[in-house]
Design a protein around this motif. Sequence first.
Motif, PDB file in Angstrom:
ATOM      1  N   MET A 183     -13.790  -2.145   9.002  1.00 47.94           N
ATOM      2  CA  MET A 183     -12.684  -2.204   9.826  1.00 47.94           C
ATOM      3  C   MET A 183     -11.901  -1.034   9.554  1.00 47.94           C
ATOM      4  N   ALA A 184     -11.889   0.031  10.124  1.00 47.70           N
ATOM      5  CA  ALA A 184     -10.816   0.994   9.949  1.00 47.70           C
ATOM      6  C   ALA A 184      -9.498   0.838  10.236  1.00 47.70           C
ATOM      7  N   LEU A 185      -8.629   1.113   9.133  1.00 49.28           N
ATOM      8  CA  LEU A 185      -7.108   0.880   9.377  1.00 49.28           C
ATOM      9  C   LEU A 185      -6.725   2.114   9.956  1.00 49.28           C
ATOM     10  N   THR A 186      -5.662   2.108  10.877  1.00 52.88           N
ATOM     11  CA  THR A 186      -4.960   3.518  11.216  1.00 52.88           C
ATOM     12  C   THR A 186      -3.841   3.686  10.061  1.00 52.88           C
ATOM     13  N   LEU A 187      -3.516   5.199  10.083  1.00 53.75           N
ATOM     14  CA  LEU A 187      -2.437   5.564   9.230  1.00 53.75           C
ATOM     15  C   LEU A 187      -1.035   4.638   9.528  1.00 53.75           C
ATOM     16  N   GLU A 188      -0.753   4.515  10.750  1.00 56.33           N
ATOM     17  CA  GLU A 188       0.114   3.540  11.133  1.00 56.33           C
ATOM     18  C   GLU A 188       0.186   2.115  10.515  1.00 56.33           C
ATOM     19  N   GLN A 189      -0.671   1.655  10.525  1.00 55.17           N
ATOM     20  CA  GLN A 189      -1.201   0.385   9.773  1.00 55.17           C
ATOM     21  C   GLN A 189      -0.735   0.311   8.467  1.00 55.17           C
ATOM     22  N   VAL A 190      -1.305   1.328   7.681  1.00 60.56           N
ATOM     23  CA  VAL A 190      -1.125   1.644   6.353  1.00 60.56           C
ATOM     24  C   VAL A 190       0.260   1.792   6.132  1.00 60.56           C
ATOM     25  N   ARG A 191       0.984   2.614   6.937  1.00 60.49           N
ATOM     26  CA  ARG A 191       2.448   2.769   6.747  1.00 60.49           C
ATOM     27  C   ARG A 191       3.397   1.546   6.756  1.00 60.49           C
ATOM     28  N   HIS A 192       2.792   0.528   7.895  1.00 56.64           N
ATOM     29  CA  HIS A 192       3.496  -0.576   8.060  1.00 56.64           C
ATOM     30  C   HIS A 192       3.157  -1.573   6.837  1.00 56.64           C
ATOM     31  N   ILE A 193       2.062  -1.660   6.296  1.00 53.36           N
ATOM     32  CA  ILE A 193       1.836  -2.375   5.055  1.00 53.36           C
ATOM     33  C   ILE A 193       2.779  -2.151   4.040  1.00 53.36           C
ATOM     34  N   ALA A 194       2.806  -0.604   3.864  1.00 52.98           N
ATOM     35  CA  ALA A 194       3.881  -0.084   2.773  1.00 52.98           C
ATOM     36  C   ALA A 194       5.265  -0.684   2.778  1.00 52.98           C
ATOM     37  N   ARG A 195       5.490  -0.404   4.102  1.00 48.35           N
ATOM     38  CA  ARG A 195       7.001  -0.775   4.488  1.00 48.35           C
ATOM     39  C   ARG A 195       6.907  -2.153   4.124  1.00 48.35           C
ATOM     40  N   LEU A 196       6.107  -3.077   4.480  1.00 50.83           N
ATOM     41  CA  LEU A 196       6.243  -4.766   4.229  1.00 50.83           C
ATOM     42  C   LEU A 196       6.360  -4.955   2.651  1.00 50.83           C
ATOM     43  N   ALA A 197       5.719  -4.239   1.808  1.00 56.29           N
ATOM     44  CA  ALA A 197       5.274  -4.284   0.396  1.00 56.29           C
ATOM     45  C   ALA A 197       6.646  -3.327  -0.235  1.00 56.29           C
ATOM     46  N   ARG A 198       7.328  -2.793   0.542  1.00 55.05           N
ATOM     47  CA  ARG A 198       8.509  -2.220   0.005  1.00 55.05           C
ATOM     48  C   ARG A 198       8.047  -0.866  -0.791  1.00 55.05           C
ATOM     49  N   LEU A 199       7.123  -0.239  -0.463  1.00 55.31           N
ATOM     50  CA  LEU A 199       6.588   1.101  -1.169  1.00 55.31           C
ATOM     51  C   LEU A 199       6.756   2.250  -0.313  1.00 55.31           C
ATOM     52  N   ARG A 200       7.057   3.330  -1.137  1.00 59.91           N
ATOM     53  CA  ARG A 200       7.244   4.503  -0.667  1.00 59.91           C
ATOM     54  C   ARG A 200       6.248   5.376  -0.953  1.00 59.91           C
ATOM     55  N   LEU A 201       5.214   5.627  -0.109  1.00 53.74           N
ATOM     56  CA  LEU A 201       3.995   6.297  -0.130  1.00 53.74           C
ATOM     57  C   LEU A 201       4.289   8.087  -0.028  1.00 53.74           C
ATOM     58  N   THR A 202       3.559   8.671  -0.650  1.00 54.02           N
ATOM     59  CA  THR A 202       3.669  10.169  -0.192  1.00 54.02           C
ATOM     60  C   THR A 202       2.454  10.363   1.081  1.00 54.02           C
ATOM     61  N   ALA A 203       2.411  11.386   1.697  1.00 56.79           N
ATOM     62  CA  ALA A 203       1.280  11.569   2.889  1.00 56.79           C
ATOM     63  C   ALA A 203       0.025  11.554   2.355  1.00 56.79           C
ATOM     64  N   GLU A 204      -0.324  12.058   0.893  1.00 55.90           N
ATOM     65  CA  GLU A 204      -1.507  12.136   0.261  1.00 55.90           C
ATOM     66  C   GLU A 204      -1.916  10.621   0.030  1.00 55.90           C
ATOM     67  N   GLU A 205      -0.899   9.584  -0.662  1.00 54.49           N
ATOM     68  CA  GLU A 205      -1.416   8.570  -0.969  1.00 54.49           C
ATOM     69  C   GLU A 205      -1.555   7.588   0.568  1.00 54.49           C
ATOM     70  N   GLU A 206      -0.806   7.860   1.395  1.00 49.39           N
ATOM     71  CA  GLU A 206      -1.033   7.278   2.881  1.00 49.39           C
ATOM     72  C   GLU A 206      -2.582   7.374   3.055  1.00 49.39           C
ATOM     73  N   ARG A 207      -2.906   8.738   3.209  1.00 52.22           N
ATOM     74  CA  ARG A 207      -4.546   9.021   3.488  1.00 52.22           C
ATOM     75  C   ARG A 207      -5.446   8.408   2.368  1.00 52.22           C
ATOM     76  N   ARG A 208      -5.090   8.573   1.213  1.00 53.08           N
ATOM     77  CA  ARG A 208      -6.071   7.799   0.281  1.00 53.08           C
ATOM     78  C   ARG A 208      -6.082   6.200   0.453  1.00 53.08           C
ATOM     79  N   TYR A 209      -5.018   5.328   0.913  1.00 55.36           N
ATOM     80  CA  TYR A 209      -4.988   4.068   0.896  1.00 55.36           C
ATOM     81  C   TYR A 209      -5.514   3.696   2.202  1.00 55.36           C
ATOM     82  N   THR A 210      -5.453   4.664   3.314  1.00 60.04           N
ATOM     83  CA  THR A 210      -6.204   4.358   4.392  1.00 60.04           C
ATOM     84  C   THR A 210      -7.457   4.083   4.164  1.00 60.04           C
ATOM     85  N   GLY A 211      -8.445   4.998   3.543  1.00 59.28           N
ATOM     86  CA  GLY A 211      -9.576   4.808   3.058  1.00 59.28           C
ATOM     87  C   GLY A 211     -10.015   3.592   2.198  1.00 59.28           C
TER      88      GLY A 211
END
Length: 96
Positions: free
Chosen positions: A1-29
């Motif tokens: 199940m491939a997550l979208t970048l927007e879903q990863v951003r949503h998860i990060a917001r729920l976890a109150r994490l501030r991710l860089t663009a590179e972290e968002e891409r890495r965590y998506t995978g």
Amino acid sequence: MALTLEQVRHIARLARLRLTAEEERRYTGQLSAILDYAERLQRVDTADVPPTAGVQDLRAPLRPDSPRAALPRERVLANAPATDDGMFLVPPVLDN
């Protein structure tokens, strides 16, 4: 199940994490790979496996529960940072 970048951003917001663009891409995978593995595990046939609470049959050694004498008050309060009239003195946590 491939997550979208927007879903990863949503998860990060729920976890109150501030991710860089590179972290968002890495965590998506990485998160997509975890969900793919969980999906594979869902397909494993466990019909013949009995329900278990754990994989090892461990027993915790228990002593009999019996009443015994309490520690003397002076010994209990010996390491307390503050006491008053034989009781722990706790700083207030709420304003009046």
